[in-house]
Design an enzyme around this catalytic site. Structure first.
Site, short mmCIF file in Angstrom:
data_model
loop_
_atom_site.label_atom_id
_atom_site.label_comp_id
_atom_site.label_asym_id
_atom_site.label_seq_id
_atom_site.Cartn_x
_atom_site.Cartn_y
_atom_site.Cartn_z
N GLN A 104 6.00 -3.44 46.47
CA GLN A 104 4.80 -2.71 46.03
C GLN A 104 5.03 -1.90 44.76
O GLN A 104 4.11 -1.70 43.97
CB GLN A 104 4.30 -1.81 47.16
CG GLN A 104 3.66 -2.64 48.26
CD GLN A 104 3.08 -1.81 49.37
OE1 GLN A 104 3.32 -0.61 49.47
NE2 GLN A 104 2.32 -2.45 50.24
N GLY A 164 3.54 12.64 4.87
CA GLY A 164 3.21 11.55 5.80
C GLY A 164 1.82 11.78 6.36
O GLY A 164 0.82 11.37 5.77
N SER A 165 1.77 12.49 7.50
CA SER A 165 0.47 12.76 8.13
C SER A 165 -0.46 13.51 7.18
O SER A 165 -1.67 13.27 7.15
CB SER A 165 0.67 13.60 9.39
OG SER A 165 1.53 12.93 10.29
N GLY A 192 14.90 -5.54 35.06
CA GLY A 192 16.20 -4.96 35.42
C GLY A 192 17.18 -5.05 34.26
O GLY A 192 16.79 -4.92 33.10
N ILE A 252 7.24 1.86 2.46
CA ILE A 252 6.20 0.93 2.02
C ILE A 252 6.44 -0.48 2.55
O ILE A 252 7.38 -1.18 2.15
CB ILE A 252 6.05 0.95 0.47
CG1 ILE A 252 5.92 2.41 0.00
CG2 ILE A 252 4.86 0.10 0.03
CD1 ILE A 252 4.87 3.27 0.71
N GLU A 297 -0.02 4.03 10.49
CA GLU A 297 -1.48 4.10 10.31
C GLU A 297 -2.04 5.39 10.92
O GLU A 297 -3.13 5.41 11.46
CB GLU A 297 -2.20 2.87 10.92
CG GLU A 297 -1.69 1.54 10.46
CD GLU A 297 -2.32 1.02 9.18
OE1 GLU A 297 -1.60 0.32 8.45
OE2 GLU A 297 -3.46 1.31 8.89
N THR A 305 -0.15 8.84 12.99
CA THR A 305 0.53 8.96 14.29
C THR A 305 -0.52 9.19 15.39
O THR A 305 -1.67 9.54 15.10
CB THR A 305 1.51 10.16 14.30
OG1 THR A 305 0.72 11.37 14.20
CG2 THR A 305 2.51 10.10 13.16
N GLU A 352 5.09 9.49 1.21
CA GLU A 352 6.27 9.92 0.43
C GLU A 352 7.23 10.60 1.39
O GLU A 352 6.85 10.93 2.52
CB GLU A 352 5.83 10.90 -0.67
CG GLU A 352 4.85 10.28 -1.65
CD GLU A 352 4.35 11.26 -2.70
OE1 GLU A 352 4.73 12.45 -2.65
OE2 GLU A 352 3.59 10.82 -3.58
N PHE A 391 0.88 -1.17 0.00
CA PHE A 391 0.00 0.00 0.00
C PHE A 391 0.91 1.22 0.00
O PHE A 391 1.63 1.46 0.98
CB PHE A 391 -0.85 -0.07 1.27
CG PHE A 391 -1.74 1.11 1.56
CD1 PHE A 391 -3.06 1.12 1.13
CD2 PHE A 391 -1.28 2.17 2.32
CE1 PHE A 391 -3.90 2.19 1.42
CE2 PHE A 391 -2.11 3.25 2.61
CZ PHE A 391 -3.43 3.26 2.17
C1 LIG Z 1 7.76 0.98 9.75
C2 LIG Z 1 6.81 1.85 8.96
C3 LIG Z 1 5.92 1.24 8.07
C4 LIG Z 1 5.10 2.05 7.27
N1 LIG Z 1 4.31 1.46 6.31
C5 LIG Z 1 3.67 2.26 5.42
C6 LIG Z 1 3.02 1.69 4.29
O1 LIG Z 1 2.97 0.47 4.11
N2 LIG Z 1 2.43 2.53 3.40
C7 LIG Z 1 2.44 3.88 3.55
O2 LIG Z 1 1.88 4.56 2.71
N3 LIG Z 1 3.04 4.44 4.62
C8 LIG Z 1 3.66 3.66 5.56
N4 LIG Z 1 4.32 4.24 6.62
C9 LIG Z 1 4.32 5.68 6.77
C10 LIG Z 1 3.55 6.15 7.96
O3 LIG Z 1 2.18 6.05 7.71
C11 LIG Z 1 4.02 7.57 8.28
O4 LIG Z 1 5.32 7.46 8.82
C12 LIG Z 1 3.12 8.28 9.24
O5 LIG Z 1 1.89 8.57 8.64
C13 LIG Z 1 3.73 9.58 9.73
O6 LIG Z 1 4.22 10.36 8.68
P1 LIG Z 1 5.72 10.94 8.74
O7 LIG Z 1 6.61 9.84 9.12
O8 LIG Z 1 5.97 11.64 7.48
O9 LIG Z 1 5.68 11.95 9.94
P2 LIG Z 1 5.15 13.48 9.89
O10 LIG Z 1 3.79 13.52 9.30
O11 LIG Z 1 6.20 14.34 9.30
O12 LIG Z 1 5.05 13.77 11.44
C14 LIG Z 1 6.16 14.13 12.24
C15 LIG Z 1 5.63 14.49 13.63
O13 LIG Z 1 4.74 15.61 13.52
C16 LIG Z 1 3.47 15.28 14.08
N5 LIG Z 1 2.43 15.96 13.33
C17 LIG Z 1 2.20 15.95 11.99
N6 LIG Z 1 1.11 16.66 11.69
C18 LIG Z 1 0.60 17.12 12.87
C19 LIG Z 1 -0.53 17.90 13.23
N7 LIG Z 1 -1.39 18.35 12.32
N8 LIG Z 1 -0.73 18.16 14.55
C20 LIG Z 1 0.12 17.70 15.48
N9 LIG Z 1 1.22 16.95 15.20
C21 LIG Z 1 1.44 16.66 13.92
C22 LIG Z 1 3.38 13.76 13.95
O14 LIG Z 1 2.45 13.20 14.86
C23 LIG Z 1 4.81 13.36 14.25
O15 LIG Z 1 5.01 13.34 15.63
C24 LIG Z 1 5.12 3.45 7.45
C25 LIG Z 1 5.96 4.03 8.40
C26 LIG Z 1 6.82 3.24 9.14
C27 LIG Z 1 7.76 3.91 10.10
#
Ligand SMILES: Cc1cc2nc3c(=O)[nH]c(=O)nc-3n(C[C@H](O)[C@H](O)[C@H](O)COP(=O)(O)OP(=O)(O)OC[C@H]3O[C@@H](n4cnc5c(N)ncnc54)[C@H](O)[C@@H]3O)c2cc1C
Length: 382
Positions: free
Chosen positions: A278, A130-131, A338, A156, A362, A364, A126, A122
């Site tokens: 505890q 990401g987000s 530990g 990916i 999926e 963050t 890029e 999937f």
């Molecule tokens: C091991 C792995 C497997 C993956 N598999 C796939 C896959 O199969 N297919 C695919 O398409 N993608 C995949 N991904 C990508 C994944 O979905 C993204 O890494 C994720 O969506 C976050 O995007 P980013 O890494 O660019 O982080 P960013 O979007 O750059 O985020 C960086 C930080 O900023 C925060 N942030 C961003 N926007 C906001 C906002 N509006 N408000 C507050 N905080 C924010 C985020 O929470 C994060 O803490 C994978 C990632 C990993 C690490």
């Protein structure tokens, strides 16, 4: 709402537990060490009907529901979160194809994915997107009866072992998120190649890599869904995927709790079992309580999905809560062990490394909070 499991679900849960205990758990440390995709386990899982748990039988699935998929994911994640993630990634691809594929696409890919004759991936993210998934820059331009795809995808999952990918690309830059479409691109299509494989902290054996598209020509019939439906497909499949990530976190927490209790009952310091202290009890009590809460949130989201009700908010709640709890309690599991917990002779350091990803992919956990708040405001704003 009742969470009484059906006889069929209980049988399936037991069957997966046996497979996880007898096969996956014994191999988990080796998969972590070698970082090799466990193809033999993947094929065995297909034979047991674990990849397409919730696909109809007419497409080669097991004909069960999303709750069953959750139960399966929890059992597998108890043994290896990485392997559980591999299986649930396949269900992610199946979801897209089943809900948006043409009859021909469904017949071609779903039974083959269920049998592990084909592997999918999937490709949405890029390097610069990401987000904010709608900011992708990969394009698909219509040229006669073909689309020409150009761009690079990153992160990916299973990209290097996959036979095809579902790639998201901009078909109409004037329409923003509504100008994105999804395409099926098969391995071997000229211009389509696998780029760098990432070196990850955890979830080893589940490869993640770049996919490169340079002048990749696909027929119009390779479009998945309609033109402009890409983001809808991606977001809907992510909603379902979040329930599976929550299940993965629940499985990790179960493993962390079991290992912590076992260790605390056997390790002696100051002339007594450390489970008498505890502060150790406090960590175990919180772990057990959060595990139950996470399990119930995850079951609720799966239940709503199976009822055909809206579950966006509940899936995000389950994902957020369960994965935060998994990170906290796998960290505490290391603490309870530990110095031994910091070494690879025990499994808890792997749980700790594997848990971190669940907070990131999926969507963050920051994005989950945005989704939850948006849904809550919609519901309560007057
Ligand atoms: C091991 C792995 C497997 C993956 N598999 C796939 C896959 O199969 N297919 C695919 O398409 N993608 C995949 N991904 C990508 C994944 O979905 C993204 O890494 C994720 O969506 C976050 O995007 P980013 O890494 O660019 O982080 P960013 O979007 O750059 O985020 C960086 C930080 O900023 C925060 N942030 C961003 N926007 C906001 C906002 N509006 N408000 C507050 N905080 C924010 C985020 O929470 C994060 O803490 C994978 C990632 C990993 C690490």
């Amino acid at each position: 709402m009742g969470f009484q499991l059906t006889e069929e679900q209980k049988l399936m849960q037991q069957m997966v537990r046996n497979f996880a205990e007898e096969v996956i758990k014994k191999r988990a440390a080796e998969i972590d060490e070698t970082d090799e995709f466990p193809m033999d386990i993947y094929k065995q899982a297909a034979e047991l009907g674990l990849l397409a748990v919730n696909m109809p039988e007419e497409f080669g699935g097991s004909g069960m529901d999303s709750m069953s998929a959750v139960l399966a994911s929890i059992e597998v994640a108890r043994a290896s979160a990485s392997v559980a993630n591999i299986f649930s990634s396949t269900r992610h691809h199946l979801f897209c194809l089943y809900n948006y594929g043409t009859e021909e696409q469904k017949r071609k890919y779903i039974p083959a994915l269920a049998k592990a004759e084909l592997i999918g991936s999937f490709a949405l993210s890029e390097a610069g997107s990401g987000s904010d998934a709608s900011s992708i820059s990969t394009t698909a331009k219509l040229d006669g009866d073909e689309y020409v795809i150009d761009g690079n995808k990153m992160w990916i999952t299973m990209g290097n072992v996959a036979d095809f990918t579902i790639v998201f690309a901009v078909t109409d830059p004037t329409k923003g998120s509504k100008g994105i479409s999804a395409f099926i691109v098969e391995k071997g299509t000229p211009g389509f190649s696998v780029g760098k494989r990432e070196r990850k902290l955890g979830q080893k054996g589940n490869p993640v890599c770049e996919l490169l598209f340079e002048n990749v020509r696909v027929p119009k019939s390779n479009m998945l869904g309609e033109e402009g439906q890409g983001i809808k497909i991606a977001l809907q499949s992510l909603d379902s995927g979040r329930i599976e990530v929550a299940a993965l976190a629940v499985g990790l927490m179960q493993a962390a709790l079991e290992d912590s209790v076992n260790y605390a009952e056997n390790r002696k310091q100051f002339g007594q079992k450390i489970s008498n202290f505890q502060m150790i009890q406090s960590m175990i009590a919180e772990m057990a309580t959060d595990l139950d809460a996470a399990t119930l949130l995850t079951y609720r989201a799966a239940y709503l999905k199976d009822q055909g009700k809206k579950f966006t908010r509940e899936a995000s709640m389950a994902k957020w809560f369960a994965t935060e709890a998994a990170m906290k309690h796998t960290t505490n599991a290391v603490q309870i062990h530990g110095g031994y917990g910091y070494c690879m002779d025990y499994n808890v350091e792997r749980y700790f490394r594997d848990a971190k990803l669940t907070q990131i992919f999926e969507g963050t956990n920051q994005i989950q909070q945005i989704v939850i708040c948006r849904e809550v405001l919609k519901q309560w704003a007057k």
